[in-house]
Design a protein around this motif. Structure first.
Motif, PDB file in Angstrom:
ATOM      1  N   LEU A 112      41.813  26.789  39.587  1.00 54.25           N
ATOM      2  CA  LEU A 112      41.187  27.095  40.969  1.00 54.25           C
ATOM      3  C   LEU A 112      40.747  28.219  41.168  1.00 54.25           C
ATOM      4  CD1 LEU A 112      44.632  25.571  42.557  1.00 54.25           C
ATOM      5  CD2 LEU A 112      42.658  24.297  41.890  1.00 54.25           C
ATOM      6  N   ARG A 113      40.322  29.037  40.071  1.00 58.33           N
ATOM      7  CA  ARG A 113      39.647  30.125  40.478  1.00 58.33           C
ATOM      8  C   ARG A 113      38.831  30.849  39.265  1.00 58.33           C
ATOM      9  NH1 ARG A 113      43.873  34.921  42.127  1.00 58.33           N
ATOM     10  NH2 ARG A 113      44.809  34.523  40.022  1.00 58.33           N
ATOM     11  N   VAL A 114      37.851  31.453  39.686  1.00 64.73           N
ATOM     12  CA  VAL A 114      36.929  32.146  38.459  1.00 64.73           C
ATOM     13  C   VAL A 114      37.495  33.718  38.706  1.00 64.73           C
ATOM     14  CG1 VAL A 114      34.683  32.553  37.569  1.00 64.73           C
ATOM     15  CG2 VAL A 114      35.398  30.096  38.444  1.00 64.73           C
ATOM     16  N   ILE A 115      37.508  34.304  37.566  1.00 64.48           N
ATOM     17  CA  ILE A 115      37.723  35.780  37.326  1.00 64.48           C
ATOM     18  C   ILE A 115      36.742  36.420  36.583  1.00 64.48           C
ATOM     19  CG2 ILE A 115      39.304  37.810  37.134  1.00 64.48           C
ATOM     20  CD1 ILE A 115      40.964  34.316  37.257  1.00 64.48           C
ATOM     21  N   VAL A 116      36.051  37.425  37.028  1.00 69.23           N
ATOM     22  CA  VAL A 116      35.037  38.084  36.150  1.00 69.23           C
ATOM     23  C   VAL A 116      35.685  39.483  36.178  1.00 69.23           C
ATOM     24  CG1 VAL A 116      32.702  39.078  35.897  1.00 69.23           C
ATOM     25  CG2 VAL A 116      33.077  36.734  36.990  1.00 69.23           C
ATOM     26  N   LEU A 117      35.988  39.848  34.776  1.00 72.20           N
ATOM     27  CA  LEU A 117      36.622  41.334  34.618  1.00 72.20           C
ATOM     28  C   LEU A 117      35.362  42.107  33.612  1.00 72.20           C
ATOM     29  CD1 LEU A 117      39.047  39.172  33.952  1.00 72.20           C
ATOM     30  CD2 LEU A 117      40.149  41.229  34.821  1.00 72.20           C
ATOM     31  N   PRO A 118      34.483  43.227  34.109  1.00 76.09           N
ATOM     32  CA  PRO A 118      34.008  43.948  33.286  1.00 76.09           C
ATOM     33  C   PRO A 118      34.935  44.552  32.269  1.00 76.09           C
ATOM     34  CG  PRO A 118      33.247  44.142  35.577  1.00 76.09           C
ATOM     35  CD  PRO A 118      34.565  43.363  35.596  1.00 76.09           C
ATOM     36  N   TRP A 119      34.537  44.773  31.048  1.00 80.72           N
ATOM     37  CA  TRP A 119      35.666  45.411  30.003  1.00 80.72           C
ATOM     38  C   TRP A 119      36.056  46.816  30.606  1.00 80.72           C
ATOM     39  CZ3 TRP A 119      37.463  41.940  27.049  1.00 80.72           C
ATOM     40  CH2 TRP A 119      36.406  40.798  26.695  1.00 80.72           C
ATOM     41  N   ALA A 120      35.357  47.519  31.242  1.00 80.17           N
ATOM     42  CA  ALA A 120      35.937  48.824  31.718  1.00 80.17           C
ATOM     43  C   ALA A 120      37.086  48.787  32.831  1.00 80.17           C
ATOM     44  CB  ALA A 120      34.910  49.600  32.284  1.00 80.17           C
ATOM     45  N   GLN A 121      37.220  47.369  33.208  1.00 82.86           N
ATOM     46  CA  GLN A 121      38.145  47.218  34.542  1.00 82.86           C
ATOM     47  C   GLN A 121      39.499  46.403  33.548  1.00 82.86           C
ATOM     48  OE1 GLN A 121      38.689  47.905  37.468  1.00 82.86           O
ATOM     49  NE2 GLN A 121      36.834  49.140  37.240  1.00 82.86           N
ATOM     50  N   VAL A 122      39.541  46.099  32.387  1.00 82.59           N
ATOM     51  CA  VAL A 122      40.707  45.565  31.801  1.00 82.59           C
ATOM     52  C   VAL A 122      41.509  46.620  31.421  1.00 82.59           C
ATOM     53  CG1 VAL A 122      41.606  44.159  29.702  1.00 82.59           C
ATOM     54  CG2 VAL A 122      39.193  43.517  31.268  1.00 82.59           C
ATOM     55  N   GLU A 123      42.714  46.373  31.692  1.00 78.68           N
ATOM     56  CA  GLU A 123      43.867  47.358  31.131  1.00 78.68           C
ATOM     57  C   GLU A 123      44.608  47.061  29.744  1.00 78.68           C
ATOM     58  OE1 GLU A 123      47.634  49.719  33.203  1.00 78.68           O
ATOM     59  OE2 GLU A 123      47.338  47.694  33.770  1.00 78.68           O
ATOM     60  N   SER A 124      44.922  45.749  29.883  1.00 79.26           N
ATOM     61  CA  SER A 124      45.447  45.201  28.521  1.00 79.26           C
ATOM     62  C   SER A 124      45.674  43.790  28.417  1.00 79.26           C
ATOM     63  CB  SER A 124      47.157  45.665  28.458  1.00 79.26           C
ATOM     64  OG  SER A 124      47.936  45.050  29.464  1.00 79.26           O
ATOM     65  N   PHE A 125      45.899  43.127  27.272  1.00 80.59           N
ATOM     66  CA  PHE A 125      46.191  41.812  27.210  1.00 80.59           C
ATOM     67  C   PHE A 125      47.711  41.775  26.778  1.00 80.59           C
ATOM     68  CE2 PHE A 125      41.939  41.982  26.391  1.00 80.59           C
ATOM     69  CZ  PHE A 125      41.200  41.001  27.049  1.00 80.59           C
ATOM     70  N   ARG A 126      48.322  40.444  27.225  1.00 79.25           N
ATOM     71  CA  ARG A 126      49.762  40.192  26.754  1.00 79.25           C
ATOM     72  C   ARG A 126      49.683  38.725  26.364  1.00 79.25           C
ATOM     73  NH1 ARG A 126      54.361  41.191  31.041  1.00 79.25           N
ATOM     74  NH2 ARG A 126      53.782  38.944  31.912  1.00 79.25           N
ATOM     75  N   SER A 127      50.537  38.590  25.057  1.00 80.28           N
ATOM     76  CA  SER A 127      50.608  37.373  24.603  1.00 80.28           C
ATOM     77  C   SER A 127      52.199  37.142  24.663  1.00 80.28           C
ATOM     78  CB  SER A 127      50.023  37.102  23.154  1.00 80.28           C
ATOM     79  OG  SER A 127      48.808  37.196  23.282  1.00 80.28           O
ATOM     80  N   ALA A 128      52.943  35.991  25.162  1.00 80.77           N
ATOM     81  CA  ALA A 128      54.024  35.812  25.208  1.00 80.77           C
ATOM     82  C   ALA A 128      54.211  34.296  25.236  1.00 80.77           C
ATOM     83  CB  ALA A 128      54.866  36.355  26.324  1.00 80.77           C
ATOM     84  N   TYR A 129      54.823  33.786  26.457  1.00 79.45           N
ATOM     85  CA  TYR A 129      54.794  32.383  26.541  1.00 79.45           C
ATOM     86  C   TYR A 129      53.498  31.593  27.261  1.00 79.45           C
ATOM     87  CZ  TYR A 129      59.646  32.493  25.502  1.00 79.45           C
ATOM     88  OH  TYR A 129      60.949  33.019  24.623  1.00 79.45           O
ATOM     89  N   THR A 130      52.722  32.934  27.580  1.00 76.71           N
ATOM     90  CA  THR A 130      51.487  32.614  28.095  1.00 76.71           C
ATOM     91  C   THR A 130      50.356  33.664  27.832  1.00 76.71           C
ATOM     92  OG1 THR A 130      51.912  33.489  30.028  1.00 76.71           O
ATOM     93  CG2 THR A 130      52.147  30.996  30.104  1.00 76.71           C
ATOM     94  N   GLU A 173      48.016  36.434  28.782  1.00 75.05           N
ATOM     95  CA  GLU A 173      47.373  36.823  30.155  1.00 75.05           C
ATOM     96  C   GLU A 173      46.405  38.167  29.888  1.00 75.05           C
ATOM     97  OE1 GLU A 173      51.312  35.971  32.547  1.00 75.05           O
ATOM     98  OE2 GLU A 173      51.490  37.625  31.348  1.00 75.05           O
ATOM     99  N   VAL A 174      45.649  38.439  30.867  1.00 71.94           N
ATOM    100  CA  VAL A 174      44.969  39.788  31.199  1.00 71.94           C
ATOM    101  C   VAL A 174      45.483  40.562  32.257  1.00 71.94           C
ATOM    102  CG1 VAL A 174      42.890  38.669  32.000  1.00 71.94           C
ATOM    103  CG2 VAL A 174      42.614  40.728  30.960  1.00 71.94           C
ATOM    104  N   PHE A 175      45.316  41.748  32.046  1.00 71.44           N
ATOM    105  CA  PHE A 175      45.881  42.587  33.075  1.00 71.44           C
ATOM    106  C   PHE A 175      44.610  43.511  33.444  1.00 71.44           C
ATOM    107  CE2 PHE A 175      49.555  41.374  31.347  1.00 71.44           C
ATOM    108  CZ  PHE A 175      50.586  41.328  32.388  1.00 71.44           C
TER     109      PHE A 175
END
Length: 218
Positions: free
Chosen positions: A75-93, A95-97
């Motif tokens: 339902l959404r489109v998110i555009v994240l320039p690499w400078a705005q990415v803080e971290s990635f997380r892999s657990a049961y899903t 995610e990008v922060f």
């Protein structure tokens, strides 16, 4: 701007295509052979179901290039320039922060616990002296489960100089590597943008309202 790497889930796409085909078959049959409100209910159900099913199966994708990643969720489109990415997380899903505190799920890169277990077994066999064949090719024009180096839904990625990894974890590794390499680049600056997928939301809401009215009046 560099060419996008595209990560999608053929398992989700194939399942969605089957569900859509079934919904269209039943809906068209009701439109042709139904009478009275049945036809209107079938039409409203198609308007509601087709975009909703497509949104959660066929639509999701992650596009990544040297400047940014674009996450196309149901339902959404998110555009994240690499400078705005803080971290990635892999657990049961997966995610990008973002630096601003946002958390966004990567719908097109689903976690497979079965795939992780399979990868762990293959790594154990390789560590014990067994051989694990390299997987090649894919199902999307040489692209594979999630991208240019991926296999089946629960497949394990095999690298000659590294451990065996489940495909979703392999994709996340690639995204982290690209982020680490490009987060300080001049072209990777900018703000996070989030856009609602009105092309999905509007027909789903319209179909739901129509169904409610039709069932309300009998």
């Amino acid at each position: 701007m560099s060419k996008d790497r595209v990560y999608r889930s053929p398992a989700g796409i194939s399942g969605g295509v089957l569900v859509l085909a079934l919904a269209l078959w039943l809906g068209i049959d009701a439109l042709v052979s139904g009478d009275g409100n049945t036809r209107w209910k079938a039409l409203a159900a198609l308007v509601f179901l087709v975009p909703l099913v497509a949104a959660y199966t066929v639509r999701p994708a992650v596009f990544a290039n040297d400047d940014r990643m674009r996450v196309r969720n149901p339902l959404r489109v998110i555009v994240l320039p690499w400078a705005q990415v803080e971290s990635f997380r892999s657990a049961y899903t997966n995610e990008v922060f973002s630096e601003g505190g946002g958390k966004y799920q990567l719908w097109s890169v689903p976690v497979s616990l079965r795939g992780r277990k399979k990868a762990a077994r293959q790594e154990d066999r390789r560590a014990a002296g067994g051989s694990v064949g390299r997987r090649r090719g894919g199902v999307l024009g040489g692209m594979g489960q999630f991208g240019s180096r991926a296999g089946g839904a629960g497949a394990a990625a095999v690298e000659a100089d590294g451990p065996v990894r489940a495909e979703a974890d392999k994709v996340m590794d690639e995204l982290r590597e690209l982020w680490e390499a490009r987060k300080d680049a001049a072209g990777s600056q900018g703000e996070v943008t989030v856009r609602w997928a009105y092309e999905i939301v509007v027909p789903v809401v319209a179909g739901a309202v129509a169904l409610g009215v039709l069932f309300g009046v009998g």
